[in-house]
Design an enzyme around this catalytic site. Structure first.
Site, PDB file in Angstrom:
ATOM      1  N   TYR A 298      -5.818  -8.266 -28.405  1.00  0.00           N
ATOM      2  CA  TYR A 298      -6.242  -9.011 -29.599  1.00  0.00           C
ATOM      3  C   TYR A 298      -5.113  -9.940 -30.012  1.00  0.00           C
ATOM      4  O   TYR A 298      -4.015  -9.495 -30.317  1.00  0.00           O
ATOM      5  CB  TYR A 298      -6.596  -8.039 -30.732  1.00  0.00           C
ATOM      6  CG  TYR A 298      -7.862  -7.264 -30.430  1.00  0.00           C
ATOM      7  CD1 TYR A 298      -9.100  -7.878 -30.543  1.00  0.00           C
ATOM      8  CD2 TYR A 298      -7.819  -5.942 -29.990  1.00  0.00           C
ATOM      9  CE1 TYR A 298     -10.271  -7.196 -30.237  1.00  0.00           C
ATOM     10  CE2 TYR A 298      -8.987  -5.249 -29.683  1.00  0.00           C
ATOM     11  CZ  TYR A 298     -10.204  -5.892 -29.810  1.00  0.00           C
ATOM     12  OH  TYR A 298     -11.370  -5.219 -29.504  1.00  0.00           O
TER      13      TYR A 298
ATOM     14  N   GLU B 190      -9.525   3.515 -24.974  1.00  0.00           N
ATOM     15  CA  GLU B 190      -8.163   3.525 -25.561  1.00  0.00           C
ATOM     16  C   GLU B 190      -7.650   4.952 -25.774  1.00  0.00           C
ATOM     17  O   GLU B 190      -7.241   5.326 -26.876  1.00  0.00           O
ATOM     18  CB  GLU B 190      -8.149   2.737 -26.886  1.00  0.00           C
ATOM     19  CG  GLU B 190      -8.465   1.270 -26.682  1.00  0.00           C
ATOM     20  CD  GLU B 190      -8.280   0.403 -27.924  1.00  0.00           C
ATOM     21  OE1 GLU B 190      -8.062   0.926 -29.026  1.00  0.00           O
ATOM     22  OE2 GLU B 190      -8.358  -0.827 -27.768  1.00  0.00           O
TER      23      GLU B 190
ATOM     24  N   GLU C 185     -12.018  -5.592 -23.652  1.00  0.00           N
ATOM     25  CA  GLU C 185     -11.973  -5.994 -25.071  1.00  0.00           C
ATOM     26  C   GLU C 185     -10.939  -7.098 -25.210  1.00  0.00           C
ATOM     27  O   GLU C 185      -9.782  -6.925 -24.799  1.00  0.00           O
ATOM     28  CB  GLU C 185     -11.573  -4.834 -25.991  1.00  0.00           C
ATOM     29  CG  GLU C 185     -12.675  -3.845 -26.272  1.00  0.00           C
ATOM     30  CD  GLU C 185     -12.289  -2.795 -27.324  1.00  0.00           C
ATOM     31  OE1 GLU C 185     -11.555  -3.141 -28.283  1.00  0.00           O
ATOM     32  OE2 GLU C 185     -12.718  -1.644 -27.163  1.00  0.00           O
TER      33      GLU C 185
HETATM   34  O1  AHR Z   1     -13.190  -3.833 -31.215  1.00  0.00           O
HETATM   35  C1  AHR Z   1     -12.695  -3.094 -32.294  1.00  0.00           C
HETATM   36  C2  AHR Z   1     -11.843  -1.916 -31.861  1.00  0.00           C
HETATM   37  O2  AHR Z   1     -10.672  -2.390 -31.292  1.00  0.00           O
HETATM   38  C3  AHR Z   1     -12.442  -1.008 -30.822  1.00  0.00           C
HETATM   39  O3  AHR Z   1     -13.248  -0.033 -31.354  1.00  0.00           O
HETATM   40  C4  AHR Z   1     -11.234  -0.388 -30.183  1.00  0.00           C
HETATM   41  O4  AHR Z   1     -11.459  -0.037 -28.856  1.00  0.00           O
HETATM   42  C5  AHR Z   1     -10.158  -1.446 -30.349  1.00  0.00           C
HETATM   43  O5  AHR Z   1      -8.972  -0.912 -30.817  1.00  0.00           O
END
Ligand code: AHR
Length: 498
Positions: free
Chosen positions: A255, A185, A303
């Site tokens: 996310y 990131e 992720e």
């Molecule tokens: O998975 C948690 C965090 O989320 C990680 O460290 C980062 O890469 C993302 O923003």
């Protein structure tokens, strides 16, 4: 007694149609889609995979129950050591005799890193787990030398300084780590050593060059724009223009969650990560065509997960419910539908921290999201099949015309197995579905794995597994499968086909 009209309307199931043709393959499913991630964050490493004081610890201090549960997830690749953590990590702090390793202030999560688990511990853990390690290097505070020397330490035959150091630390045979990442990131202000796209592109190019010169066999992932920023296409276009010759993958992070406390809005919003895939694929194609790059560049979705309830204070110990399990199933459907371009994915993270498994009072238990992961990783291999779906749709404030049924399908020619993954997102209605098979002959019977619970917010705990897999048989009507998908459920149908 007559039933109220509202009840009758709810009880009345909807109807849908799915057409499957195993000749309509859209891509090969890479087993690396079933990857995971362990970061030095909260209780993921310390108190998660590693806990020498636990009765569950093996001879190396790693928890056997976590290994067992990770094995049942068919964890094909394991990303380590971060995440944000890696952007301040000096890998040299984590090698050599444990007693001589420094305790260091850790700025990504504002803790102290004891360096008890370092490169050798992690790579030997991955070997025992029969999973492939995947290491992002530090392109935040780290130097080009740090990056290339780490590759030498892990992958080179002895005879040079860092390879000899590895041998001195007890490991003569190189680990041959194939998958490496060019930072994490790197666009975000929260990242140590964050950069703009131009600066990152130039720096990562030099790191990539040196790393591949040390070991030409390695595969490299370039940082795509992270979920927390906006303007994916611009960043990705710039960094790929710099790194096109060296990039094997470009990463995506996403996310998701029920951020507006509105179930249907949440379910509908699950098309966003798929949109990111499509947009990134378009940029990859644009760059490849522009610069005449023959070799493929894939997406590593390295992720993803549901994450919206907890922050650093709660150590990201998110508790998951049924609707989160459905969100994960829809996400996995989107990976299968885009298997031609997404060739790696890593759920964040393995244990305790936004994780499918938790340890409470020393005991491991499985969260709701564990089960869709397990089903996909157990059965979805071979080719992705383009399913034709006719289903009623719903509207939300933001999303229009969203089908209640979200579907993906796979066909494994070797095992002669057809898999159909169906999420019924309707909150209260079952959907009676005719699945028409277009090619080949289905067995008379198949197995349906269902994830369902009465309440959308039902969750598991150390003492109760409300959300889990229920297994049943289904039968085939001449060439069709008639199946009623319960409301708010995920069903995986597995059947032999010849
Ligand atoms: O998975 C948690 C965090 O989320 C990680 O460290 C980062 O890469 C993302 O923003």
């Amino acid at each position: 007694m007559s039933l109220p009209v509202a009840y009758l309307l709810i009880a009345q199931p909807l109807n849908a149609r799915i057409k499957i043709d195993i000749e309509r393959k859209s891509g090969d499913i890479d087993s690396l889609l079933y990857g995971n991630f362990t970061e030095h964050l909260g209780r993921c490493i310390y108190g998660g995979i590693y806990d020498p004081a636990s009765p569950q610890a093996d001879a190396f201090g790693f928890r056997k129950d976590v290994m067992e549960a990770a094995t049942q997830l068919n964890t094909s690749i394991l990303r380590w050591p971060g995440g944000n953590f890696v952007s301040g990590y000096n890998w040299m702090d984590g090698i050599g005799p444990i007693t001589q390793r420094p305790k260091k202030k850790e700025l990504a999560w504002n803790t102290v890193e004891p360096n008890l688990v370092g490169t050798d511990e992690f790579l030997q853990y991955a070997e025992r787990l029969h999973t492939r390690p995947y290491i992002p290097v530090n392109l935040g505070t780290g130097s080009l030398d740090d990056a290339r020397n780490w590759v030498e330490y892990c992958n080179s035959d002895t005879g040079t300084y860092y390879a000899n150091l590895r041998a001195k630390n007890g490991r003569i045979t190189p680990y041959k780590v194939k998958y490496w990442g060019l930072g994490n990131e790197m666009d975000g202000w929260w990242q140590m050593g964050a950069k703009n796209a131009e600066d990152y592109g130039k720096y990562a190019l030099q790191a990539a060059k040196l790393m591949k010169w040390v070991d030409p066999e390695i595969k490299l992932t370039v940082c795509g724009l992270s979920f927390w920023s906006s303007g994916t296409a611009e960043w990705n276009r710039t960094v790929l223009s710099h790194l096109k010759e060296y990039a094997d993958y470009i990463s995506l992070h996403y996310y998701f969650g029920d951020r507006t406390n509105n179930y249907l809005e949440y379910m509908a919003s699950m098309k966003e990560p798929e949109n990111e895939i499509k947009q990134t694929e378009a940029v990859i194609n644009e760059v490849r065509f522009k610069y005449k790059i023959e070799k493929p560049i894939y997406i590593a979705f390295d992720e993803y997960n549901v994450w919206y309830r907890t922050g650093v204070e709660e150590k990201l110990e998110e508790k998951y419910n049924l609707q989160d399990a459905l969100a994960i199933a829809v996400f996995l459907n989107s990976l299968i539908r885009n298997a031609h371009i997404v060739k790696m994915a890593n759920i964040a993270q393995l244990v305790n921290v936004i994780a499918p498994m938790m340890i409470t009072n020393g005991q491991l238990w499985k969260q709701s999201i564990y089960y869709p992961l397990q089903l996909f990783a157990s059965h979805c291999y071979g080719s992705s099949i383009n399913a034709f779906v006719v289903s009623d749709t719903f509207n939300t404030d933001k999303y229009k015309g969203v089908p209640y049924l979200d579907v993906s399908s796979s066909y494994n020619a070797l095992a002669q197995t057809l898999v159909i993954n169906v999420v019924n997102r309707h909150p209260v209605k079952s959907i009676q579905t005719v699945i028409e098979n277009q090619y080949g002959t289905l067995d008379k019977k198949g197995v349906a794995y269902e994830i369902y619970s009465t309440g959308l917010k039902d969750e598991n705990s150390v003492s109760e597994q409300k959300v889990k897999i229920n297994e049943k048989q289904f039968t085939v009507n001449s060439k069709n499968i008639d199946y009623t998908f319960p409301p708010h459920s995920f069903t995986q149908l597995v059947i032999k086909i010849k």
